[in-house]
Design a protein around this motif. Structure first.
Motif, PDB file in Angstrom:
ATOM      1  N   GLY A   1       0.823  -1.217   0.000  1.00 21.58           N
ATOM      2  CA  GLY A   1       0.000   0.000   0.000  1.00 21.58           C
ATOM      3  C   GLY A   1       0.850   1.257   0.000  1.00 21.58           C
ATOM      4  N   LEU A   2       1.880   1.271   0.849  1.00 14.43           N
ATOM      5  CA  LEU A   2       2.742   2.446   0.950  1.00 14.43           C
ATOM      6  C   LEU A   2       3.519   2.652  -0.348  1.00 14.43           C
ATOM      7  N   LEU A   3       4.037   1.572  -0.913  1.00 10.89           N
ATOM      8  CA  LEU A   3       4.800   1.662  -2.166  1.00 10.89           C
ATOM      9  C   LEU A   3       3.907   2.168  -3.309  1.00 10.89           C
ATOM     10  N   THR A   4       2.681   1.633  -3.371  1.00  9.25           N
ATOM     11  CA  THR A   4       1.742   2.050  -4.429  1.00  9.25           C
ATOM     12  C   THR A   4       1.436   3.543  -4.325  1.00  9.25           C
ATOM     13  N   MET A   5       1.142   4.010  -3.098  1.00 10.05           N
ATOM     14  CA  MET A   5       0.829   5.429  -2.906  1.00 10.05           C
ATOM     15  C   MET A   5       2.052   6.306  -3.223  1.00 10.05           C
ATOM     16  N   ALA A   6       3.243   5.840  -2.822  1.00 11.58           N
ATOM     17  CA  ALA A   6       4.458   6.625  -3.034  1.00 11.58           C
ATOM     18  C   ALA A   6       4.778   6.738  -4.529  1.00 11.58           C
ATOM     19  N   LEU A   7       4.622   5.636  -5.262  1.00 14.69           N
ATOM     20  CA  LEU A   7       4.904   5.664  -6.712  1.00 14.69           C
ATOM     21  C   LEU A   7       3.862   6.511  -7.452  1.00 14.69           C
ATOM     22  N   THR A   8       2.609   6.437  -6.991  1.00 12.88           N
ATOM     23  CA  THR A   8       1.571   7.299  -7.577  1.00 12.88           C
ATOM     24  C   THR A   8       1.962   8.764  -7.373  1.00 12.88           C
ATOM     25  N   ALA A   9       2.425   9.080  -6.148  1.00 14.41           N
ATOM     26  CA  ALA A   9       2.816  10.455  -5.825  1.00 14.41           C
ATOM     27  C   ALA A   9       4.029  10.893  -6.643  1.00 14.41           C
TER      28      ALA A   9
ATOM     29  N   ALA B   1     -12.176   9.353  -5.650  1.00 17.03           N
ATOM     30  CA  ALA B   1     -11.795  10.770  -5.578  1.00 17.03           C
ATOM     31  C   ALA B   1     -10.419  10.967  -6.213  1.00 17.03           C
ATOM     32  N   LEU B   2      -9.489  10.050  -5.929  1.00 20.52           N
ATOM     33  CA  LEU B   2      -8.135  10.174  -6.487  1.00 20.52           C
ATOM     34  C   LEU B   2      -8.120   9.919  -7.992  1.00 20.52           C
ATOM     35  N   TYR B   3      -8.863   8.913  -8.451  1.00 22.90           N
ATOM     36  CA  TYR B   3      -8.910   8.638  -9.903  1.00 22.90           C
ATOM     37  C   TYR B   3      -9.431   9.851 -10.668  1.00 22.90           C
TER      38      TYR B   3
ATOM     39  N   GLY C   1       4.796  15.485 -18.704  1.00 24.77           N
ATOM     40  CA  GLY C   1       4.165  15.670 -17.390  1.00 24.77           C
ATOM     41  C   GLY C   1       2.761  15.088 -17.339  1.00 24.77           C
ATOM     42  N   SER C   2       1.986  15.331 -18.403  1.00 30.52           N
ATOM     43  CA  SER C   2       0.619  14.804 -18.471  1.00 30.52           C
ATOM     44  C   SER C   2       0.627  13.274 -18.509  1.00 30.52           C
ATOM     45  N   ALA C   3       1.556  12.709 -19.285  1.00 26.05           N
ATOM     46  CA  ALA C   3       1.668  11.236 -19.376  1.00 26.05           C
ATOM     47  C   ALA C   3       2.061  10.638 -18.028  1.00 26.05           C
ATOM     48  N   ALA C   4       2.940  11.344 -17.287  1.00 26.69           N
ATOM     49  CA  ALA C   4       3.369  10.849 -15.972  1.00 26.69           C
ATOM     50  C   ALA C   4       2.182  10.774 -15.006  1.00 26.69           C
ATOM     51  N   ILE C   5       1.308  11.794 -15.037  1.00 26.06           N
ATOM     52  CA  ILE C   5       0.127  11.796 -14.148  1.00 26.06           C
ATOM     53  C   ILE C   5      -0.810  10.647 -14.538  1.00 26.06           C
ATOM     54  N   ALA C   6      -1.000  10.441 -15.853  1.00 26.27           N
ATOM     55  CA  ALA C   6      -1.846   9.327 -16.322  1.00 26.27           C
ATOM     56  C   ALA C   6      -1.267   7.988 -15.866  1.00 26.27           C
ATOM     57  N   LEU C   7       0.067   7.862 -15.899  1.00 31.12           N
ATOM     58  CA  LEU C   7       0.718   6.640 -15.415  1.00 31.12           C
ATOM     59  C   LEU C   7       0.425   6.438 -13.922  1.00 31.12           C
ATOM     60  N   GLY C   8       0.355   7.553 -13.185  1.00 30.96           N
ATOM     61  CA  GLY C   8       0.015   7.492 -11.755  1.00 30.96           C
ATOM     62  C   GLY C   8      -1.332   6.833 -11.505  1.00 30.96           C
ATOM     63  N   ILE C   9      -2.296   7.083 -12.400  1.00 26.81           N
ATOM     64  CA  ILE C   9      -3.624   6.458 -12.256  1.00 26.81           C
ATOM     65  C   ILE C   9      -3.501   4.939 -12.399  1.00 26.81           C
ATOM     66  N   VAL C  10      -2.710   4.507 -13.382  1.00 27.61           N
ATOM     67  CA  VAL C  10      -2.501   3.070 -13.617  1.00 27.61           C
ATOM     68  C   VAL C  10      -1.856   2.421 -12.386  1.00 27.61           C
ATOM     69  N   VAL C  11      -0.827   3.096 -11.834  1.00 24.01           N
ATOM     70  CA  VAL C  11      -0.135   2.577 -10.642  1.00 24.01           C
ATOM     71  C   VAL C  11      -1.121   2.484  -9.473  1.00 24.01           C
TER      72      VAL C  11
ATOM     73  N   GLY D   1      -3.412  -0.876  -6.576  1.00 26.28           N
ATOM     74  CA  GLY D   1      -3.595  -0.996  -5.121  1.00 26.28           C
ATOM     75  C   GLY D   1      -5.008  -0.648  -4.690  1.00 26.28           C
ATOM     76  N   HIS D   2      -5.971  -0.869  -5.576  1.00 28.15           N
ATOM     77  CA  HIS D   2      -7.363  -0.446  -5.326  1.00 28.15           C
ATOM     78  C   HIS D   2      -7.915  -0.981  -3.994  1.00 28.15           C
TER      79      HIS D   2
END
Length: 422
Positions: free
Chosen positions: A215-223, A279-281, A372-382, A386-387
């Motif tokens: 969970g922590l790794l997923t949130m950190a990589l999303t961030a 909310a995050l998605y 930058g936009s692609a990186a944020i979209a990748l964050g959604i996938v990451v 961890g849903h």
């Protein structure tokens, strides 16, 4: 509809706090001012010191990458000398290195001193969140909102002050931080009680080990992904805007005001209505679209300014929801979770502005924002991987909120009993 689902939320006022919490919150405001403070003077530094945009972006990179790596040592230090001394040490470093940066004569000198500033910032940021959460009255969620309020106000005032002082001289913003941080240092020394040392000492390896938790790794990589987009906008957008220090200060103040408002008021409502995951998605998807608009219309000053200011909405919402989720999703002590998360997150924030400058030099001014936009979209996938863990974080927060509400109800009942018996 939002009222029914937010019935779990604690109803206490996050702004009724002990003086020590206010002292740390004030220091947080100044600390976060340091992030946006240099924004309005980036183009001026580039011109005055004959530096390319990517060299100037190293001001962000040295500061944030050192902040990231130093996050790993914060727990090690504070578990040995206590939280108050760690806060004071961090503030002293910021005062010294911001003064040195202001008196430097070359871009490499400023970049080096910003690195020392980043070390102080890491000691301060990781510990301040733990101190506020530990000392605040009215529960964990209220403490996070107070912390995010300080962050928002600091980010909003930073560019305004940077623009005003930077219009006088590019050295102004650095000396401004020195004075304000010295005030914060005195307030912390006087008002914050010495904190007991933790029962056991944290090792430098603890935050790295904490990242084994999915969970922590997923949130950190999303961030990390989201911060790549965030700091591309914060660090690189001033160059194509082609504005003076004053005007840049106003643009980024508008941006910072949105960060503050949506961190305090928008995020809790959105989370109550949609839950953490949805909310995050939604928020990340809208942020990715906003940065995509910046990428397409980089050369249109009006669209660029409006889209940058609007980006503050998504950053404010994201900061509050992810900080709360990180603190509840990780089965480790909060300072360790904060350090591990900060380490990964700030690496993304530190590398993005420098990369943006380099990418633009080798292609054109639009490409850094597409990345930058692609990186944020990748964050959604990451995040989607961890849903289930986000659901667990939500239940943990509701349980904590429920406990806080019960404690308050008991206190009120006891006060009434004492009142009637008296």
């Amino acid at each position: 509809m939002s009222h029914s689902s937010s019935s779990h939320a604690p109803q206490s006022n996050p702004f009724r706090q002990p003086r020590a919490v206010w002292a740390v919150a004030f220091a947080c405001v100044i600390s976060f001012m340091g992030i946006g403070l240099v924004d309005p003077i980036l183009p001026a530094l580039s011109t005055k010191l004959n530096a390319s945009p990517s060299q100037v972006e190293l001001l962000f990179t040295s500061y944030l990458v050192v902040t990231a790596v130093a996050m790993l040592v914060t727990g090690f230090v504070s578990s040995r000398i206590g939280a108050k001394r760690t806060l004071v040490a961090g503030l002293i470093l910021i005062v010294v290195f911001s003064a040195l940066a202001g008196s430097a004569d070359s871009i490499s000198g400023i970049v080096g001193f910003r690195a020392g500033w980043g070390l102080g910032n890491a000691l301060f940021i990781a510990t301040s969140l733990a101190v506020i959460v530990g000392s605040a009255s009215g529960g964990f969620a209220g403490a996070i909102i107070l912390y995010e309020t300080a962050l928002g106000i600091g980010i909003a005032i930073g560019p305004l002050l940077g623009g005003e002082l930077g219009a006088i001289t590019w050295r102004g913003p650095f000396f401004g931080v020195t004075v304000l941080m010295a005030i914060a240092l005195i307030a912390t020394v006087v008002l914050v009680q010495p904190t007991p040392r933790p029962e056991h000492r944290t090792s430098i390896a603890d935050p790295i080990k904490a990242l084994r938790h999915r969970g922590l790794l997923t949130m950190a990589l999303t961030a990390l992904c989201y911060n790549w987009g965030f700091f591309t906008v914060l660090g690189y957008a001033p160059f194509p805007m082609d504005l003076g220090a004053h005007e840049l200060g106003y643009v980024f103040t508008g941006w910072g005001v949105f960060v503050a408002i949506f961190a305090i008021f928008g995020a809790p409502r959105l989370q109550a209505r949609l839950g953490i995951a949805r909310a995050l998605y939604v928020n990340l998807a809208l942020f990715a679209v906003d940065v995509l608009v910046i990428a397409v219309f980089t050369t249109s000053k009006t669209v660029l300014i409006i889209a940058v200011i609007i980006a503050g909405i998504f950053i404010g919402v994201n900061n509050t929801i992810t900080t709360q989720a990180v603190m509840t999703v990780a089965p480790v002590e909060r300072p360790v979770a904060s350090a591990a998360y900060g380490f990964v997150r700030f690496i993304g924030g530190g590398l993005a502005p420098f990369a943006a400058g380099k990418i633009a030099e080798h292609s054109n001014v639009h490409v850094p924002f597409y990345v930058g936009s692609a990186a944020i979209a990748l964050g959604i996938v990451v995040l989607a991987t961890g849903h289930r863990l986000l659901g667990e974080a939500e239940r943990a927060q509701e349980a904590e909120a429920g406990r806080t509400a019960e404690d308050r109800a008991e206190e009120e009942a006891l006060a009434e009993e004492l009142g009637s018996s008296g």
